[in-house]
Design a protein around this motif. Structure first.
Motif, mmCIF file in Angstrom:
data_model
loop_
_atom_site.group_PDB
_atom_site.id
_atom_site.type_symbol
_atom_site.label_atom_id
_atom_site.label_comp_id
_atom_site.label_asym_id
_atom_site.label_seq_id
_atom_site.Cartn_x
_atom_site.Cartn_y
_atom_site.Cartn_z
ATOM 1 N N ASP A 1 1.329 -1.177 0.005
ATOM 2 C CA ASP A 1 -0.095 -0.025 -0.019
ATOM 3 C C ASP A 1 1.127 1.487 0.023
ATOM 4 N N GLU A 2 0.308 2.534 -0.033
ATOM 5 C CA GLU A 2 0.991 3.738 -0.306
ATOM 6 C C GLU A 2 2.066 3.768 0.903
ATOM 7 N N PHE A 3 2.134 3.113 2.295
ATOM 8 C CA PHE A 3 2.734 3.267 3.474
ATOM 9 C C PHE A 3 4.542 2.280 3.137
ATOM 10 N N GLY A 4 3.692 1.297 2.403
ATOM 11 C CA GLY A 4 5.076 0.197 2.010
ATOM 12 C C GLY A 4 4.471 -1.161 3.166
ATOM 13 N N ASP A 5 3.315 -0.988 3.657
ATOM 14 C CA ASP A 5 3.121 -2.333 3.995
ATOM 15 C C ASP A 5 2.060 -2.956 2.870
ATOM 16 N N LEU A 6 2.560 -4.290 3.653
ATOM 17 C CA LEU A 6 2.001 -5.550 2.887
ATOM 18 C C LEU A 6 0.007 -4.988 2.401
ATOM 19 N N LYS A 7 -0.587 -5.280 1.454
ATOM 20 C CA LYS A 7 -1.422 -4.893 1.121
ATOM 21 C C LYS A 7 -1.996 -6.330 1.286
ATOM 22 N N GLY A 8 -3.952 -5.977 2.063
ATOM 23 C CA GLY A 8 -4.029 -6.776 3.027
ATOM 24 C C GLY A 8 -4.049 -7.433 3.920
ATOM 25 N N GLY A 9 -2.759 -7.824 3.749
ATOM 26 C CA GLY A 9 -2.071 -8.676 4.906
ATOM 27 C C GLY A 9 -2.731 -9.724 5.263
ATOM 28 N N ALA A 10 -2.910 -11.015 4.973
ATOM 29 C CA ALA A 10 -3.629 -12.039 5.542
ATOM 30 C C ALA A 10 -3.221 -12.980 7.101
ATOM 31 N N ILE A 11 -3.968 -13.211 7.844
ATOM 32 C CA ILE A 11 -3.895 -13.449 8.802
ATOM 33 C C ILE A 11 -4.069 -15.122 8.806
ATOM 34 N N SER A 12 -3.338 -16.507 9.701
ATOM 35 C CA SER A 12 -4.656 -17.151 9.380
ATOM 36 C C SER A 12 -4.631 -17.595 11.124
ATOM 37 N N ILE A 13 -5.271 -18.572 11.409
ATOM 38 C CA ILE A 13 -5.785 -19.158 12.963
ATOM 39 C C ILE A 13 -5.957 -20.673 12.649
ATOM 40 N N TYR A 14 -4.945 -20.827 13.785
ATOM 41 C CA TYR A 14 -4.880 -22.289 14.090
ATOM 42 C C TYR A 14 -5.555 -22.554 15.453
ATOM 43 N N LYS A 15 -5.563 -23.811 15.697
ATOM 44 C CA LYS A 15 -6.297 -24.607 17.086
ATOM 45 C C LYS A 15 -4.946 -25.621 17.160
ATOM 46 N N TYR A 16 -4.942 -25.393 18.980
ATOM 47 C CA TYR A 16 -3.513 -26.581 19.764
ATOM 48 C C TYR A 16 -4.633 -27.806 19.776
ATOM 49 N N GLN A 17 -4.224 -28.731 19.108
ATOM 50 C CA GLN A 17 -4.580 -29.809 18.714
ATOM 51 C C GLN A 17 -3.597 -30.738 19.746
ATOM 52 N N GLY A 18 -3.603 -31.878 20.199
ATOM 53 C CA GLY A 18 -2.984 -32.950 20.722
ATOM 54 C C GLY A 18 -1.277 -32.219 20.346
ATOM 55 N N GLY A 19 -1.015 -31.342 20.510
ATOM 56 C CA GLY A 19 0.433 -30.994 20.629
ATOM 57 C C GLY A 19 0.842 -30.451 19.170
ATOM 58 N N THR A 20 -0.477 -30.506 18.293
ATOM 59 C CA THR A 20 0.224 -29.389 16.694
ATOM 60 C C THR A 20 -0.250 -28.358 16.526
ATOM 61 N N LEU A 21 0.151 -27.933 16.450
ATOM 62 C CA LEU A 21 -0.672 -26.704 15.364
ATOM 63 C C LEU A 21 -1.483 -27.214 14.200
ATOM 64 N N ALA A 22 -3.430 -27.100 14.625
ATOM 65 C CA ALA A 22 -4.220 -27.019 13.865
ATOM 66 C C ALA A 22 -4.005 -25.711 12.492
ATOM 67 N N TYR A 23 -4.532 -25.954 11.365
ATOM 68 C CA TYR A 23 -4.996 -24.381 10.353
ATOM 69 C C TYR A 23 -5.884 -24.700 10.863
ATOM 70 N N VAL A 24 -6.295 -23.511 10.765
ATOM 71 C CA VAL A 24 -8.584 -23.260 10.547
ATOM 72 C C VAL A 24 -8.961 -23.248 9.692
ATOM 73 N N GLU A 25 -8.676 -21.513 9.766
ATOM 74 C CA GLU A 25 -9.000 -20.732 8.025
ATOM 75 C C GLU A 25 -7.965 -19.699 8.465
ATOM 76 N N THR A 26 -8.427 -19.150 7.299
ATOM 77 C CA THR A 26 -7.257 -17.345 6.971
ATOM 78 C C THR A 26 -8.592 -16.755 6.779
ATOM 79 N N LEU A 27 -8.134 -15.173 7.294
ATOM 80 C CA LEU A 27 -8.906 -14.199 7.885
ATOM 81 C C LEU A 27 -7.901 -12.914 7.107
#
Lengths: 307, 365, 451
Positions: C366-392
């Protein structure tokens, strides 16, 4: 009310740990008037040694309780040796030099121990195997665990033992004599060097016990954990009147409760202006106030030029 | 040292002047980064000399000295940045910064005056932490310090239309930003050294020395120990404040993490290692300990690589280990520092003799 | 905006002027070039890389540097030609010890060495003071991991980052909490620049999404005891405890929540989205959520390939920011190609126009030099691993529309697949297609709401 009770329990447990560490400061200070800045690091070494030994034993198939005991004994031995060498290498040669000298040495030792520990155990947080079964008690809405009960009881027992040592044994008598006047004590046949070394060794053994307690309570350990703990314990010792064993215990518990209640309630009292972000300065503020108005501490006797 | 600076030895002064003027250009040949390191060395000289007044002259062990540096740095940052939209000129901010630090010095000093050495150390340590924690938290409810995020876009030093940042042409020479700061720092450092020298041999300096050696005796001969001690705190703090201001301007960014306890201990190590109370010694200590990490960085890794084939101990942890050991060993074997004042080293040998006789006496028993 | 543009223009001019001065003093590359007797002139492009290689974050610094080495090797193997000359990339790696003072010293070293661009630094605390030096020298700087929003808000046209900043992450976490049906939240931060920044942004977003903040509590980055503040939080009856900070505190905090009988859920940012957190927090972490900037490598076209390349070359797993470092190098190289020049002043304007598919996701500024949009993913702690939930987040409307189109195509594809012999699989395909449409529609809705 249950919340208030819970905060008191939080403070009591935290305070018991402070108290146990404070006993080490008070022993050394009472006898030779030296703040052993590196005492907090001795606690840290105790925790880390017990982690290593306990997990090694546990991995070798030794039952966890026994492994924990092994860890505790190993930690005590290592810390006693460490305390003895600290006194021998860093402090004894400086006796009779200006007051600042041993203090600066102590700071130096503290840095050395921290960095040695970092080189040996690494920078990451280590997890402490849970020594006691996870039993959760509930009383009037407040929760506490078996470990917490054990910590409070053990601290009290250690202090009782220490009081017995100082007031009921020959070594204790020699310690008190040295504290009163080392020159006269040595004239009367007390080997003051040995007595001072003994104070360091006993204080370090207590530090090891405290270290194992801290480790099993929080189940984590880190090479930097000793410094702040040491400072707060020192504050506790000053609060109770440095050189006074029962005072150190009372000071520790009091400081723990002040911190817990401070963090829990000050935000609401000041409308959010002061809050738990100032938790770490309560100890220092208490220290400054005590030293300004009652330098001998709450339970200390008048000690001339001690402060 | 004294006969160098006295006007009688013009040659000495000329030589030092030439060396000081040439230094940044010689060092600059190896890259401007080295000039920057040099600047930090002078900044630490500045700080160490300030602390030397408190610890070396008056014998008051201050473990929270970095708090004054922080106060100076934040004063500059708040008065010359877009944070409050203020852009004061240097001759306004530096004195304000020094004054603020001075006020904090007195604030710290007055309640702790009665305390003896080791208690004082702990209380000053606590004070240093209190200042840092407040700087870290005063972003709400009213945003004063911007909290842990720190303050950005701080104005560099400008005098009139002359800017200290960026390269400019002076007498046909291209002088870089760090080189210009070097001259500013050297000028300030010389000023501090002169003040230090004058103080040391003044009535005040002797009063400090008296307090350091025996406070009760000093009181008995009619020295107002309270005011004289406060003066030591105030003066030391002011120097810290000025150093902080320059740091702020040089960096363009301050955040509370620059003012941690370890920095206080670093500065103390410089004073102790060099020689408490001896100005050339303190300067040596500061320069030595600033360049040490750089040297370690270039020496430790290659040496370990060639010996063990991998890096066992990284230079950063080794640096701290060396600091700690230096404190212990210097106190044990050379309590007056690496370059002690002549009279101090004599005292120390005498004291050591006394101690040795005592221990032998005990051993005989 | 007008004023802003003119500032940008002015600084670009200034950058040109500065770099021109630099050239006069010492013409760098062309002198060195004739040494190599080649048919085509070869130019050496020096890229600086800065991360802490010693100190507590050395493992992350090493990770970053490895990724930079990998990227440089790949660029060199492509035998690129820029401006009619063969280009050889060289890496100048520096160590800033995560110390702001050291940060400016090594930045000066890179400026002295007349590098063509800088990848780094790792920490915000060193990136911000160093960014001024790079700006004054007209050097483009792409940080892979400095998330403090201030870095790009100083008006420095040379400052870019290829990672979502704390504002973007806090915003997404707030939205996620609202989606989980949270009504009241207690916020704890560790008073570091990272923790406090993230917690502040989360607070704004949570409040905007109708969540009530019932307690603001604080700790520090060395604490082990959280019982006092947790007890207070318990009395405020929060549904969720949000923690802005690192795993070393987050883990014990989650554990102590359980010990005190708190029923509230735990949520944190990338600082606690680590295996270390689960190690320190034990069973108390099970079922809780955290977020990481970007999209998981497995979900991306080039992700798995990068991961295997990295592991094959260096013999260890990616720690954290390696993909972003790799992309940062590629962003610079890509801009040089488009500008057909390796001169900082010439290719700098091209960085802002970057539009590439990196290993960490889509990169546009973007005009500041920041990543446009900038996806963030949510994870869940599950049985000792990080399970991917969704990207917001990170899906501007256009992208979401593209997703709808894709989904529609899938449905169409499924429809054609429905033959007499493949009824069952076809039905399934229709179902997935329909689901995809629904998901995409949700994203569009969210994106529109955001606008």
């Amino acid at each position: 009310m249950d919340i208030f009770l819970q905060q008191i329990i939080n403070g009591l447990v935290q305070g018991s740990i402070y108290a146990l560490v404070a006993l080490g400061y008070t022993m050394v200070y009472g006898i030779m008037g030296l703040i052993n800045f590196a005492h907090g690091e001795v606690v840290m070494i105790g925790t880390l040694v017990s982690i290593t030994v306990t997990s090694t034993l546990a991995a070798a198939g030794v039952p966890l309780g026994l492994a924990g005991l092994g860890g505790l004994i190993a930690a005590m031995l290592v810390c006693m040796a460490l305390g003895w060498s600290l006194e021998r290498i860093a402090y004894r040669p400086l006796r009779g030099s200006p007051r600042l000298t041993p203090l600066i040495t102590a700071i130096g030792m503290s840095i050395v121990l921290q960095n040695l520990a970092m080189i040996i155990w690494g920078r990451n947080y280590l997890t402490f195997p849970p020594l006691l079964p996870k039993v959760n008690f509930e009383f009037a809405g407040a929760h506490f665990t078996l470990v917490q009960v054990a910590i409070v009881l053990l601290s009290a027992a250690m202090m009782g033992g220490l009081v017995f040592l100082v007031y009921r044994t020959k070594l204790g008598m020699a310690m008190r004599a040295t504290a009163q006047n080392p020159a006269v004590a040595s004239l009367l046949g007390v080997n003051t060097n040995r007595v001072i070394a003994a104070a360091f060794v006993v204080g370090s053994a207590l530090a090891a016990v405290a270290g194992v307690m801290v480790g099993s309570y929080y189940e984590i350990a880190h090479y930097q954990m000793g410094f702040m703990l040491g400072l707060k314990a020192f504050t506790a010792a000053v609060l109770g009147g440095i050189g006074n064993l029962a005072g150190a215990m009372a000071g520790g518990v009091l400081l723990g409760i002040i911190e817990a209640l401070g963090a829990g309630y000050i935000g609401d009292f000041t409308g959010g202006f002061l809050g738990s972000h100032y938790q770490d300065i309560f100890a220092f503020v208490v220290l400054i106030i005590v030293l300004m108005f009652k330098p001998s501490g709450l339970f200390g006797e008048k000690t001339g030029d001690r402060a | 040292m004294k006969n160098w600076l006295s006007p009688r030895s013009t040659a000495g002064i000329a030589l030092i002047t030439i060396a000081l003027v040439a230094l940044p250009f010689v060092v600059g040949m190896g890259g401007q980064a080295w000039v920057r390191i040099l600047n930090f060395a002078i900044l630490y000289v500045f700080l160490a000399l300030g602390l030397n007044i408190v610890v070396g002259f008056a014998g008051l062990l201050d473990l929270g000295y970095i708090a004054f540096y922080a106060v100076g740095a934040y004063t500059w940052a708040l008065l010359a940045s877009p944070h409050f939209g203020l852009h004061f000129p240097i001759w306004a901010i530096l004195p304000i910064g020094a004054l603020m630090a001075c006020v904090f010095g007195v604030l710290l000093g007055s309640p702790t005056l009665k305390l003896r050495g080791d208690y004082l150390a702990i209380v000053t340590l606590g004070f240093g932490e209190i200042v840092r924690i407040f700087l870290n938290n005063l972003n709400s409810p009213v945003n004063i310090t911007n909290g842990p995020q720190g303050i950005t876009l701080i104005d560099p030093v400008t005098i009139g239309s002359f800017k200290f940042a960026g390269t400019s042409q002076i007498f046909g020479f291209a002088v870089s930003g760090p080189q210009k700061y070097y001259f500013l720092l050297v000028a300030l450092a010389i000023l501090v050294i002169i003040i230090n020298l004058r103080l040391q041999h003044s009535r005040i300096g002797r009063a400090w020395q008296a307090i350091r050696e025996d406070e009760i005796a000093a009181k008995a001969v009619g020295i107002n120990t309270r005011n004289i001690k406060l003066l030591a705190f105030a003066m030391g703090a002011s120097f810290g404040g000025i150093a902080g201001g320059i740091f702020s301007a040089m960096q363009g960014f301050v955040s509370p993490e620059s003012f941690s306890l370890i920095e206080s201990i670093m500065v103390l190590a410089m004073v102790v290692l060099g020689g408490m109370g001896h100005i050339p010694g303190v300067i040596l200590g500061a320069v030595l300990l600033t360049f040490l990490p750089e040297v370690l960085r270039y020496a430790v890794v290659p040496v370990q690589m060639s010996l063990f084939g991998k890096v066992l101990v990284d230079p950063e942890s080794l640096r701290m280990l060396v600091f700690g050991l230096a404190l212990v060993l210097v106190m044990r074997f050379k309590p007056a520092g690496l370059w002690p004042a002549p009279e101090r080293s004599r005292e120390q040998t005498q004291k050591a003799c006394v101690a040795v006789t005592q221990t032998t006496a005990e051993a005989v028993k | 905006m007008q004023a802003k543009l003119s500032v940008v223009a002015l600084s670009v001019v200034a950058a040109f002027a500065l770099s021109a001065c630099g050239e006069k003093e010492a013409p760098p590359a062309p002198v060195a070039a004739p040494v190599v007797p080649a048919a085509k002139p070869e130019i050496v492009v020096k890229l600086g890389h800065v991360a802490p290689m010693t100190g507590p974050q050395a493992h992350l610094g090493k990770d970053n540097e490895s990724a930079a080495i990998l990227a440089i090797e790949e660029l060199n193997s492509q035998a690129l030609e820029i401006g009619g000359a063969k280009v050889k990339f060289e890496l100048l790696a520096e160590d800033d010890q995560a110390d702001p003072k050291q940060g400016t010293i090594v930045a000066q070293k890179l400026v002295d060495a007349k590098v063509n661009g800088v990848v780094g630094h790792l920490n915000s605390g060193t990136t911000i003071p160093a960014s001024k030096l790079y700006f004054d020298a007209g050097l483009p700087q792409v940080s892979p991991s400095a998330t403090n929003p201030k870095y790009t808000q100083q008006g420095f046209t040379t400052a870019f980052r290829v990672m979502a900043n704390d504002v973007q992450q806090g915003k997404v976490l707030g939205e996620f909490a609202a989606k989980q049906g949270v009504k009241t939240v207690a916020i704890v931060d560790d008073r570091t620049a990272y923790g406090q920044g993230l917690a502040d942004e989360f607070r704004k977003s949570a409040e905007a999404n109708g969540i009530k903040v019932v307690a603001d509590e604080y700790t520090n980055d060395k604490a082990t005891d959280f019982k006092a503040i947790l007890t207070k939080i318990k009395s405020k009856k929060a549904d969720l405890v949000f923690f802005g900070g690192m795993d070393a505190q987050g883990g014990p905090l989650a554990k102590q929540m359980k010990e005190l009988g708190l029923k509230a859920k735990f949520l944190g940012g990338d600082g606690v989205c680590t295996p270390e957190f689960m190690k320190l927090g034990g069973p108390a972490t099970e079922g809780q959520f955290c977020s990481l900037p970007g999209v998981p490598l497995e979900q991306l076209a080039k992700g798995p390939e990068f991961k295997s390349k990295f592991t094959a070359k260096f013999g260890y797993e990616i720690q954290l920011y390696a993909p972003n470092v790799y992309d940062a190098v590629m962003v610079i190289a890509d801009s040089m190609k488009r500008a057909n020049s390796v001169e900082p002043a010439k290719y700098l304007p091209e960085i802002g126009k970057t539009n590439m598919e990196g290993v960490s996701g889509k990169i546009e500024f973007d005009e500041f030099g920041d990543l446009k949009g900038g996806a963030i993913s949510i994870y869940k702690y599950q049985g000792g691993t990080l399970a991917y939930v969704e990207t917001l987040g990170g899906s501007p409307v256009a992208e979401a529309v593209a997703e709808v189109k894709d989904a529609a195509q899938a449905v169409a594809g499924a429809a054609t697949a429905v033959g007499a012999d493949a009824v069952k699989s076809g039905a399934e395909a229709v179902k997935t297609g329909a689901e995809a449409v629904k998901g995409a529609a949700d994203t569009v809705k969210a994106a529109v709401e955001k606008k």
